[in-house]
Design an enzyme around this catalytic site. Structure first.
Site, PDB file in Angstrom:
ATOM      1  N   LEU A 102       0.872  -1.172   0.000  1.00  0.00           N
ATOM      2  CA  LEU A 102       0.000   0.000   0.000  1.00  0.00           C
ATOM      3  C   LEU A 102       0.911   1.224   0.000  1.00  0.00           C
ATOM      4  CD1 LEU A 102      -2.731  -0.935   2.669  1.00  0.00           C
ATOM      5  CD2 LEU A 102      -2.941  -0.993   0.170  1.00  0.00           C
ATOM      6  N   ASP A 103       0.481   2.291  -0.681  1.00  0.00           N
ATOM      7  CA  ASP A 103       1.269   3.532  -0.684  1.00  0.00           C
ATOM      8  C   ASP A 103       1.371   4.082   0.734  1.00  0.00           C
ATOM      9  OD1 ASP A 103       1.321   3.258  -3.421  1.00  0.00           O
ATOM     10  OD2 ASP A 103      -0.415   4.570  -3.725  1.00  0.00           O
ATOM     11  N   GLN A 104       2.334   4.949   0.935  1.00  0.00           N
ATOM     12  CA  GLN A 104       2.517   5.487   2.298  1.00  0.00           C
ATOM     13  C   GLN A 104       1.264   6.208   2.792  1.00  0.00           C
ATOM     14  OE1 GLN A 104       2.781   8.665   3.619  1.00  0.00           O
ATOM     15  NE2 GLN A 104       2.697   9.854   1.712  1.00  0.00           N
ATOM     16  N   HIS A 185       0.302   1.622  -7.881  1.00  0.00           N
ATOM     17  CA  HIS A 185      -0.568   2.803  -7.779  1.00  0.00           C
ATOM     18  C   HIS A 185      -1.861   2.617  -8.588  1.00  0.00           C
ATOM     19  CE1 HIS A 185       2.466   4.901  -5.655  1.00  0.00           C
ATOM     20  NE2 HIS A 185       3.132   5.432  -6.642  1.00  0.00           N
ATOM     21  N   LYS A 188      -5.073   4.919  -7.906  1.00  0.00           N
ATOM     22  CA  LYS A 188      -4.801   6.338  -8.200  1.00  0.00           C
ATOM     23  C   LYS A 188      -4.679   6.557  -9.702  1.00  0.00           C
ATOM     24  CE  LYS A 188      -2.497   7.200  -3.809  1.00  0.00           C
ATOM     25  NZ  LYS A 188      -1.222   7.237  -3.103  1.00  0.00           N
TER      26      LYS A 188
END
Ligand code: URA
Length: 237
Positions: A102-104, A185, A188
């Site tokens: 997962l992205d930060q 990503h 997004k």
């Protein structure tokens, strides 16, 4: 199995360090201090205490974390703290890895394990396991956005359009989006390709596994037998 090897397998340090813990009288089983590092103990279901802390032997570690924002799913984080800092040292030491990333700034359900095969199957996207995201977006949702995400959008470096497995509007500026691929990503990029922008992302579900309401951001817990069975069922498909 020798008790010092059991401790080592559970992340309590090198054999030498585990031997020292045992010799210092810090390890007990059912209230009995084990001071012989070579004592043979059956590992299955073993409950033991190290320096007052209770542990259960697990051949492999499978856990869930409610990832907060501001943590990276990497052993060598660039800017933020690693999610491993949220786990007890023993788990980080036994080489537990994130199952997909997962992205930060993404929050929510993250699985971790030290079972290489499990990590591979669940990260690869080959099994097309549905992952559900609660998405907050910049501009209001309209039918065209939902239709576009369901029909498929072009992503740079992808040979074919990528479509959401499900997409429903949950608010003026929010969506519940299900994807099965696990590309970099992905959410997004999909929302951007459809002309909007993700402002908040939270993963609420992986396969049949939901983030429990009582698991606060930053908290982790072991997967229970029912959850493991649920994952095994999907894995066997
Ligand atoms: N898709 C994204 O864009 N980011 C995540 O963290 C997960 C899915």
């Amino acid at each position: 199995m020798q008790i010092e090897r059991i401790l080592q397998s559970q992340g309590f340090g090198s054999r030498k360090q585990c031997r020292a813990l045992i010799r210092a009288g810090l390890v007990s089983i059912e209230g009995r201090i084990i001071d012989n590092p070579f004592e043979d103990v059956a590992p299955a279901g073993l409950q033991f205490t190290v320096d007052g802390e209770a542990w259960t032997y697990r051949e492999k570690a499978y856990l869930m974390l409610h990832k907060p924002a501001g943590y990276e799913c990497s052993r060598q984080p660039q800017v933020h703290r690693p999610v491993f800092a949220l786990l007890p040292r023993q788990l980080a030491d036994r080489d537990v890895q994130c199952v997909g990333r997962l992205d930060q700034d993404t929050t929510g359900l993250l699985l971790l394990s030290d079972d290489g095969q499990f990590i591979h199957v669940w990260s690869s996207g080959k099994k097309r396991i549905p992952k559900v995201y609660e998405v907050t977006i910049k501009h209001p949702v309209d039918d065209a956005l939902v239709a576009q995400l369901l029909a498929g959008v072009e992503l740079h470096d992808e040979p074919a359009p990528i479509a959401a497995a499900a997409c429903v509007q949950t608010g003026e500026r929010s969506l519940r989006l299900t994807v099965t691929e696990g590309k970099y990503h992905q959410v997004k990029r999909m929302v951007a390709a459809a002309g909007n922008r993700v402002e908040g992302l939270h993963r609420s579900r992986i396969g049949g596994l939901s983030l429990p309401d009582d698991l606060a951001p930053g908290e982790w817990r072991w997967l229970n037998e029912t959850e493991l069975a649920l994952l095994a069922e999907l894995e066997a498909r």
